[in-house]
Write a protein that holds these residues in place. Structure first.
Motif, PDB file in Angstrom:
ATOM      1  N   ALA A   1       0.826  -1.207   0.000  1.00 26.09           N
ATOM      2  CA  ALA A   1       0.000   0.000   0.000  1.00 26.09           C
ATOM      3  C   ALA A   1       0.861   1.257   0.000  1.00 26.09           C
ATOM      4  CB  ALA A   1      -0.925  -0.002   1.219  1.00 26.09           C
ATOM      5  N   ALA A   2       2.010   1.198   0.675  1.00 26.27           N
ATOM      6  CA  ALA A   2       2.914   2.354   0.733  1.00 26.27           C
ATOM      7  C   ALA A   2       3.505   2.667  -0.642  1.00 26.27           C
ATOM      8  CB  ALA A   2       4.037   2.091   1.735  1.00 26.27           C
ATOM      9  N   TYR A   3       4.000   1.650  -1.328  1.00 26.71           N
ATOM     10  CA  TYR A   3       4.546   1.861  -2.672  1.00 26.71           C
ATOM     11  C   TYR A   3       3.466   2.368  -3.626  1.00 26.71           C
ATOM     12  CZ  TYR A   3       9.201  -0.179  -1.983  1.00 26.71           C
ATOM     13  OH  TYR A   3      10.505  -0.402  -1.587  1.00 26.71           O
ATOM     14  N   ASN A   4       2.280   1.785  -3.548  1.00 24.46           N
ATOM     15  CA  ASN A   4       1.195   2.222  -4.420  1.00 24.46           C
ATOM     16  C   ASN A   4       0.827   3.676  -4.162  1.00 24.46           C
ATOM     17  OD1 ASN A   4       1.060  -0.291  -5.590  1.00 24.46           O
ATOM     18  ND2 ASN A   4      -0.633  -1.008  -4.324  1.00 24.46           N
ATOM     19  N   GLY A   5       0.829   4.053  -2.893  1.00 23.68           N
ATOM     20  CA  GLY A   5       0.478   5.422  -2.554  1.00 23.68           C
ATOM     21  C   GLY A   5       1.553   6.429  -2.870  1.00 23.68           C
ATOM     22  N   ALA A   6       2.818   5.987  -2.900  1.00 22.43           N
ATOM     23  CA  ALA A   6       3.930   6.911  -3.151  1.00 22.43           C
ATOM     24  C   ALA A   6       4.286   7.024  -4.628  1.00 22.43           C
ATOM     25  CB  ALA A   6       5.165   6.455  -2.376  1.00 22.43           C
ATOM     26  N   GLY A   7       3.818   6.074  -5.435  1.00 19.67           N
ATOM     27  CA  GLY A   7       4.185   6.061  -6.850  1.00 19.67           C
ATOM     28  C   GLY A   7       3.902   7.364  -7.573  1.00 19.67           C
ATOM     29  N   ALA A   8       2.767   7.968  -7.269  1.00 16.69           N
ATOM     30  CA  ALA A   8       2.383   9.211  -7.952  1.00 16.69           C
ATOM     31  C   ALA A   8       3.297  10.377  -7.603  1.00 16.69           C
ATOM     32  CB  ALA A   8       0.944   9.567  -7.599  1.00 16.69           C
ATOM     33  N   ARG A   9       4.060  10.257  -6.531  1.00 17.26           N
ATOM     34  CA  ARG A   9       4.958  11.321  -6.099  1.00 17.26           C
ATOM     35  C   ARG A   9       6.332  11.247  -6.773  1.00 17.26           C
ATOM     36  NH1 ARG A   9       3.364  13.718  -1.180  1.00 17.26           N
ATOM     37  NH2 ARG A   9       1.442  12.816  -0.345  1.00 17.26           N
ATOM     38  N   ILE A  10       6.622  10.125  -7.426  1.00 21.12           N
ATOM     39  CA  ILE A  10       7.929   9.941  -8.063  1.00 21.12           C
ATOM     40  C   ILE A  10       7.929  10.569  -9.444  1.00 21.12           C
ATOM     41  CG2 ILE A  10       9.610   8.253  -8.874  1.00 21.12           C
ATOM     42  CD1 ILE A  10       8.575   6.322  -6.763  1.00 21.12           C
ATOM     43  N   LYS A  11       8.872  11.464  -9.673  1.00 18.13           N
ATOM     44  CA  LYS A  11       8.921  12.202 -10.933  1.00 18.13           C
ATOM     45  C   LYS A  11       9.894  11.587 -11.944  1.00 18.13           C
ATOM     46  CE  LYS A  11       7.819  16.599  -8.647  1.00 18.13           C
ATOM     47  NZ  LYS A  11       7.726  16.049  -7.301  1.00 18.13           N
ATOM     48  N   THR A  12      10.903  10.879 -11.476  1.00 14.78           N
ATOM     49  CA  THR A  12      11.919  10.318 -12.364  1.00 14.78           C
ATOM     50  C   THR A  12      11.516   8.917 -12.815  1.00 14.78           C
ATOM     51  OG1 THR A  12      13.613  11.541 -11.146  1.00 14.78           O
ATOM     52  CG2 THR A  12      14.375   9.756 -12.591  1.00 14.78           C
ATOM     53  N   ASP A  13      11.486   8.720 -14.136  1.00 16.17           N
ATOM     54  CA  ASP A  13      11.014   7.453 -14.689  1.00 16.17           C
ATOM     55  C   ASP A  13      11.805   6.257 -14.162  1.00 16.17           C
ATOM     56  OD1 ASP A  13       9.107   8.812 -16.123  1.00 16.17           O
ATOM     57  OD2 ASP A  13      10.184   8.735 -18.036  1.00 16.17           O
ATOM     58  N   ALA A  14      13.122   6.399 -14.081  1.00 15.56           N
ATOM     59  CA  ALA A  14      13.960   5.279 -13.643  1.00 15.56           C
ATOM     60  C   ALA A  14      13.618   4.869 -12.218  1.00 15.56           C
ATOM     61  CB  ALA A  14      15.438   5.649 -13.737  1.00 15.56           C
TER      62      ALA A  14
END
Length: 226
Positions: free
Chosen positions: A148-161
């Motif tokens: 759930a943490a990774y799913n919730g934080a994914g939208a905050r990551i700006k760098t594709d890699a």
């Protein structure tokens, strides 16, 4: 034969050695970006704890690193002295999960380089490591929370890699979660507790995740720019 089939299901898609090789290679590339973009960033351990600054990708990566430290510490303790009621297959599975979580932890540590937060002090006093039920319930809580943490934080990551790397890691965490859930109750690996009406894994925001994880972390975690 059944035990061999179960082990293959868990370990064959992502064996320990291949994952460690992937983590090392990927971390080296990510570390170059981290150092080049933010040489002066330093979130090392302080008397007042560690700080997660969510203003950029480094804050999100350190957030993931904090959670992976917690999971790795838990599985290291389980694998070192598993409950006596664990079957031989279960002992092997938890050893494999231990190595996965160590690889995840080291991946973020190497990737963040000098931008990494310090080591967290954990508190597992509420977990009875001699009791199978207590260990399995704790493992379920950690794995469900991690996904759930990774799913919730994914939208905050700006760098594709970084997003690709996080996606690969959360897929492994989801396998752990499904396995542990099925040990507790066969067929519960994708029930309504973790999968929504759209057939997607649940997502939690960092503040909600840290509120739960904080029960097991002694180190004070300061959150800014969330």
């Amino acid at each position: 034969m059944e035990n061999l089939q179960e082990k293959s299901m868990l370990t064959a898609p992502l064996q320990r050695r291949s994952f460690l090789q992937f983590a090392g290679a990927g971390a080296a590339a990510m570390a170059l970006v981290a150092v080049g973009c933010k040489k002066d960033r330093n979130n090392g351990p302080m008397a007042s704890g560690v700080t997660l600054d969510f203003k950029d990708d480094f804050g999100v990566l350190n957030y993931a690193y904090a959670l992976e430290q917690l999971e790795a510490a838990f599985y290291i303790q389980v694998a070192s002295k598993p409950p006596t009621t664990f079957s031989p297959a279960e002992k092997t599975y938890f050893q494999d999960i231990q190595f996965h979580e160590i690889a995840h932890r080291e991946f973020f540590k190497k990737a963040l380089n000098t931008a990494a937060i310090g080591s967290l002090e954990v508190d597992f006093s509420t977990i009875n490591f001699n009791d199978r039920t207590s260990v399995l319930n704790a493992a379920k809580a950690f794995e469900d929370l991690g996904v759930a943490a990774y799913n919730g934080a994914g939208a905050r990551i700006k760098t594709d890699a970084y997003l690709v790397a996080a996606g690969k890691i959360v897929s492994v965490e989801a396998r752990h979660a499904a396995y542990v859930r099925d040990l507790i109750s066969n067929g519960s690996f994708a029930n309504a507790e973790v999968v929504n009406a759209q057939g997607l894994d649940m997502a939690l925001s960092p503040d909600k995740v840290l509120a739960v994880a904080g029960k097991y972390i002694k180190t004070k975690i300061n959150v800014i720019n969330l």
